[in-house]
Design an enzyme around this catalytic site. Sequence first.
Site, short mmCIF file in Angstrom:
data_model
loop_
_atom_site.label_atom_id
_atom_site.label_comp_id
_atom_site.label_asym_id
_atom_site.label_seq_id
_atom_site.Cartn_x
_atom_site.Cartn_y
_atom_site.Cartn_z
N ASN A 58 11.64 107.22 21.80
CA ASN A 58 10.72 107.08 20.67
C ASN A 58 10.46 108.48 20.12
O ASN A 58 9.73 109.26 20.73
CB ASN A 58 9.42 106.43 21.19
CG ASN A 58 8.34 106.38 20.14
OD1 ASN A 58 8.58 106.66 18.96
ND2 ASN A 58 7.13 106.04 20.56
N TRP A 59 11.07 108.76 18.99
CA TRP A 59 10.96 110.13 18.44
C TRP A 59 9.65 110.34 17.71
O TRP A 59 9.37 111.45 17.26
CB TRP A 59 12.16 110.42 17.53
CG TRP A 59 13.47 110.55 18.26
CD1 TRP A 59 13.71 110.17 19.57
CD2 TRP A 59 14.69 111.09 17.78
NE1 TRP A 59 15.01 110.44 19.91
CE2 TRP A 59 15.65 111.00 18.82
CE3 TRP A 59 15.10 111.62 16.56
CZ2 TRP A 59 16.97 111.44 18.68
CZ3 TRP A 59 16.41 112.05 16.42
CH2 TRP A 59 17.34 111.97 17.47
N LYS A 60 8.88 109.29 17.53
CA LYS A 60 7.58 109.39 16.85
C LYS A 60 7.74 110.09 15.49
O LYS A 60 8.76 109.95 14.85
CB LYS A 60 6.55 110.06 17.76
CG LYS A 60 6.49 109.37 19.13
CD LYS A 60 5.31 109.77 19.97
CE LYS A 60 5.37 109.04 21.31
NZ LYS A 60 4.20 109.29 22.14
N HIS B 1 2.82 99.94 19.62
CA HIS B 1 2.65 101.17 20.40
C HIS B 1 1.17 101.55 20.41
O HIS B 1 0.45 101.33 19.43
CB HIS B 1 3.49 102.30 19.77
CG HIS B 1 3.55 103.52 20.63
ND1 HIS B 1 2.52 104.43 20.67
CD2 HIS B 1 4.48 103.95 21.52
CE1 HIS B 1 2.83 105.38 21.54
NE2 HIS B 1 4.01 105.11 22.07
N GLU C 262 -0.32 104.21 19.98
CA GLU C 262 -0.73 105.07 18.86
C GLU C 262 -0.95 104.24 17.60
O GLU C 262 -1.85 104.54 16.80
CB GLU C 262 0.31 106.18 18.65
CG GLU C 262 0.24 107.21 19.77
CD GLU C 262 1.55 107.89 20.11
OE1 GLU C 262 2.50 107.85 19.30
OE2 GLU C 262 1.63 108.47 21.22
N GLU D 160 2.92 100.98 29.08
CA GLU D 160 2.62 102.40 28.87
C GLU D 160 1.13 102.63 29.03
O GLU D 160 0.36 102.45 28.07
CB GLU D 160 3.04 102.82 27.46
CG GLU D 160 4.52 102.65 27.18
CD GLU D 160 4.97 103.55 26.03
OE1 GLU D 160 5.89 104.35 26.26
OE2 GLU D 160 4.39 103.49 24.94
N GLY E 3 2.25 111.37 26.85
CA GLY E 3 2.20 112.73 26.30
C GLY E 3 1.28 113.66 27.06
O GLY E 3 0.94 114.74 26.58
N SER F 197 5.11 109.93 29.94
CA SER F 197 5.52 111.16 30.62
C SER F 197 6.74 110.99 31.53
O SER F 197 6.85 111.65 32.56
CB SER F 197 4.35 111.78 31.38
OG SER F 197 3.30 112.13 30.48
N GLY G 155 9.08 109.32 25.16
CA GLY G 155 8.65 110.05 23.97
C GLY G 155 9.19 111.47 23.99
O GLY G 155 10.34 111.73 23.64
N GLY G 156 8.36 112.41 24.43
CA GLY G 156 8.70 113.84 24.39
C GLY G 156 10.09 114.19 24.89
O GLY G 156 10.83 114.92 24.23
#
Length: 252
Positions: A9-11, A94, A96, A166, A172, A213, A234-235
Amino acid sequence: MRRPLVAGNWKMNKTVEQASLLMQEMLPGLKAVSGVERVVCPPFTSLPAFSLLLADSGVGLGAQNMHWEASGAFTGELAPQMVKEFCTYVIIGHSERRAYFAETDETVNKKVKAALALGLTPIVCVGETLGEYEAGQTSAVVNRQIGEGFKGIEAAVAPQIVVAYEPIWAIGTGKAATSDGANAVLRDTIRPAMSQLWGGAVAQAIRILYGGSVNAANASEYFHQSDIDGALVGGASLKAPDFTKIVESARP
Ligand code: PGA
């Protein structure tokens, strides 16, 4: 036997040019991995370029969100069919989106139904906040998210759903859930909740990912657990060697 799936997920990161460079860097490594379904979800603007870049590569393409209506006066939104032009997967609900864009179990439900109706694979996110975790409410929260989010969905189409557990406190933050702890939520809460909806066989067939994470060093711990079928990353999905290593470690 559930086929492992790892999605990046590159957000809200990378212009089309930056994203294409990163994808080109990752592609040879990702292509080479067999036995793992691997997916990247860049921002909407990169989807047209990526659908060409990834054609016949074995790497799947996903969107990070979509609306549920087919068309109409919804400024700034994308319809399912617009996502389907480029993608086979779509992330839905998600945390967010739930926290910053007022998504609810009810909108998640509409979006999941719209995705399934078009044959898109929805990657549906659930998970509790830190406060809920500390108050011992994980089970109750996740149960509600599954029950409401999947209300009215037929057992026949349910196996196409992918769930991502999640915990919000792990996203993150570098504070990943322990692999045992995450697995317990999947085994003792998420699968039983899906079993209530669709029966045990369907619940056993549905893939559940862990997210929060996940990195190149800790990924394999999760994949060794009984109920974790992959990861939503993600990251670490923005670094070619790291994401490739995570995908490799999901190999059965
Ligand atoms: P993270 O994000 O891997 O950076 O924690 C996961 C996610 O939000 O899907």
